[in-house]
Design an enzyme around this catalytic site. Structure first.
Site, PDB file in Angstrom:
ATOM      1  N   ASP A  98       0.827  -1.213   0.000  1.00 45.46           N
ATOM      2  CA  ASP A  98       0.000   0.000   0.000  1.00 45.46           C
ATOM      3  C   ASP A  98       0.864   1.266   0.000  1.00 45.46           C
ATOM      4  OD1 ASP A  98      -2.309   1.491   0.085  1.00 45.46           O
ATOM      5  OD2 ASP A  98      -2.592   1.275   2.245  1.00 45.46           O
ATOM      6  N   ASN A 149     -10.845  -1.874  -5.678  1.00 42.27           N
ATOM      7  CA  ASN A 149      -9.984  -0.943  -6.429  1.00 42.27           C
ATOM      8  C   ASN A 149     -10.553  -0.549  -7.790  1.00 42.27           C
ATOM      9  OD1 ASN A 149      -6.847  -2.277  -5.112  1.00 42.27           O
ATOM     10  ND2 ASN A 149      -8.065  -0.525  -4.431  1.00 42.27           N
TER      11      ASN A 149
HETATM   12  C1  FPP Z   1      -1.459   0.296  -3.632  1.00 45.34           C
HETATM   13  O1  FPP Z   1      -1.141   1.649  -3.563  1.00 45.34           O
HETATM   14  C2  FPP Z   1      -0.779  -0.372  -4.731  1.00 45.34           C
HETATM   15  C3  FPP Z   1      -1.398  -0.806  -5.837  1.00 45.34           C
HETATM   16  C4  FPP Z   1      -2.845  -0.636  -6.051  1.00 45.34           C
HETATM   17  C5  FPP Z   1      -0.513  -1.457  -6.868  1.00 45.34           C
HETATM   18  C6  FPP Z   1      -1.150  -2.482  -7.652  1.00 45.34           C
HETATM   19  C7  FPP Z   1      -0.263  -3.189  -8.580  1.00 45.34           C
HETATM   20  C8  FPP Z   1      -0.723  -3.978  -9.563  1.00 45.34           C
HETATM   21  C9  FPP Z   1      -2.169  -4.178  -9.802  1.00 45.34           C
HETATM   22  C10 FPP Z   1       0.200  -4.669 -10.481  1.00 45.34           C
HETATM   23  C11 FPP Z   1       0.790  -5.890  -9.934  1.00 45.34           C
HETATM   24  C12 FPP Z   1       0.613  -7.040 -10.795  1.00 45.34           C
HETATM   25  C13 FPP Z   1       1.593  -7.749 -11.398  1.00 45.34           C
HETATM   26  C14 FPP Z   1       1.305  -9.052 -12.003  1.00 45.34           C
HETATM   27  C15 FPP Z   1       2.950  -7.272 -11.504  1.00 45.34           C
HETATM   28  P1  FPP Z   1      -2.331   2.697  -3.507  1.00 45.34           P
HETATM   29  O2  FPP Z   1      -2.591   3.170  -4.891  1.00 45.34           O
HETATM   30  O3  FPP Z   1      -3.490   2.069  -2.820  1.00 45.34           O
HETATM   31  O4  FPP Z   1      -1.692   3.835  -2.647  1.00 45.34           O
HETATM   32  P2  FPP Z   1      -2.494   4.938  -1.778  1.00 45.34           P
HETATM   33  O5  FPP Z   1      -3.163   4.166  -0.669  1.00 45.34           O
HETATM   34  O6  FPP Z   1      -1.401   5.824  -1.311  1.00 45.34           O
HETATM   35  O7  FPP Z   1      -3.466   5.600  -2.676  1.00 45.34           O
END
Ligand code: FPP
Length: 259
Positions: free
Chosen positions: A39, A87
Site C-alpha cells: 500500500d 480498487n
Molecule cells: C497500492 O497503492 C498499490 C497498488 C494498487 C498497486 C497495484 C499493482 C498492480 C495491480 C500490479 C501488480 C501485478 C503484477 C502481475 C505485476 P495505492 O494506490 O493504494 O496507494 P495509496 O493508498 O497511497 O493511494
C-alpha cells in the site's frame, strides 16, 4: 558495501550490517508463507508532486526487489495483495494503467522468474479485467507452472468476503447434492474451498503505508498470522525493510492460543 541496518527489536538497539542481519535470519526459522499488502503508491507519488501512476511504476521496483529477497531467503510462498475487488472504484485512467502492469512485468521479469524456478499463481478473479491483462496473467501461470521453487501469488481482483461467500455456496451445493453431511463441515473443508487451497496460512503479513488494517484480505487465513506494519510507502520498501520484518517475526513468540 553493505548498508547499515538499525535493529529496532529489543531494548538495546544495535547496528547490524545487512550481511550480519541476513546471516542471523538464516540461522532462525524462516517463515513458510509471507503475505504483503503493498500500500501507499498513490501517496508516495502525491508527496513528490507526481501522478499516482508514477507511484505504481515505482512500486513495481519494490515488487521485484521483494520477490528476489524472499526467494534468496528460501521463503516457500510469497503473496502480494496488489489489487482488491474495491480498487475498480478508482479513476478509469488509474485502473487502465494498473491493468497494463502485468503485461509489462511479463516482458521485463518472466525470464528471471522462470530462471529462478518461481511458480506464479493468481488469487482472484480474472473476470472484469481487459483481455490483454488476463492473457498476461495466464502466460505467467502457464510458463511457470512446472517450477518447483517459491510460489508467488498475486492477489489481483481479490476480496476475502467474496472468497468466503463463494466457499460457503460451494459447501451448500455439496450438502444439497448429498456428497457431504452438515457434520462434515470443518476447517479442513473450508480451507479446501478457498482460493488458497493447498497452501498454508500466512505466518507473517506485512502492510506498508502506515495503515493499521487488513482491508478485506485473507480474512479466514489470517487467524493466527503475525502482523507487521511500517509507515514506509510501498515504493520505499526495500529488501532491507523486508529483512527487518522477517527478523522481527523470528523474535516473536507464537502461541496459537496456548500458553
Ligand atoms: C497500492 O497503492 C498499490 C497498488 C494498487 C498497486 C497495484 C499493482 C498492480 C495491480 C500490479 C501488480 C501485478 C503484477 C502481475 C505485476 P495505492 O494506490 O493504494 O496507494 P495509496 O493508498 O497511497 O493511494
Amino acid at each position: 558495501m553493505w548498508g547499515a541496518i538499525k535493529k529496532w527489536t529489543g531494548a538495546n538497539s544495535s547496528i547490524k550490517t545487512r550481511e550480519e542481519l541476513v546471516k542471523e535470519i538464516q540461522t532462525l526459522k524462516i517463515p513458510e508463507h509471507v503475505a504483503i499488502i503493498t500500500d501507499g503508491n498513490g501517496r508516495w507519488a502525491k508527496k513528490r508532486g507526481l501522478p499516482r501512476t508514477a507511484g505504481h511504476a515505482a512500486g513495481m521496483k519494490s515488487i521485484r526487489e521483494t520477490i528476489r529477497a524472499a526467494n534468496d531467503l528460501g521463503i516457500r510462498i510469497l503473496t502480494l495483495y496488489s489489487f482488491s475487488t474495491e480498487n475498480w472504484k478508482r479513476p478509469k485512467e488509474e485502473v487502465d494503467y494498473l491493468m497494463k502492469l502485468p503485461k509489462q512485468f511479463l516482458k521485463t521479469d518472466l525470464k528471471e522468474l522462470i530462471d529462478s524456478n518461481v511458480k506464479v499463481q493468481m488469487l482472484g478473479s480474472k473476470e472484469k479485467m481487459p483481455s490483454f491483462t488476463q492473457q498476461a496473467l495466464l502466460e505467467f501461470e502457464e510458463k511457470t507452472k512446472n517450477n518447483t521453487g517459491m510460489i508467488l501469488n498475486f492477489s489481483i481482483n481479490y476480496g476475502a468476503r467474496d472468497e468466503i461467500l463463494f466457499a460457503i455456496r460451494q459447501i451448500i451445493d455439496e450438502v444439497q447434492k448429498g456428497n457431504i453431511e452438515k457434520e462434515d463441515i470443518n476447517e479442513e473443508l473450508m480451507n479446501h474451498m478457498l482460493l488458497t487451497r493447498g497452501l498454508p496460512d500466512p505466518d507473517l503479513v506485512i502492510r506498508t503505508s502506515g495503515e493499521i488494517r487488513i482491508s478485506n484480505f485473507f480474512l479466514w487465513q489470517l487467524a493466527y498470522s503475525e502482523l507487521w506494519f511500517t509507515d514506509l510507502m510501498w515504493p520505499d520498501f526495500t529488501k532491507d525493510t523486508f529483512y527487518q520484518a522477517i527478523h522481527d517475526f523470528q523474535n516473536r513468540s507464537r502461541r496459537y492460543g496456548a500458553v
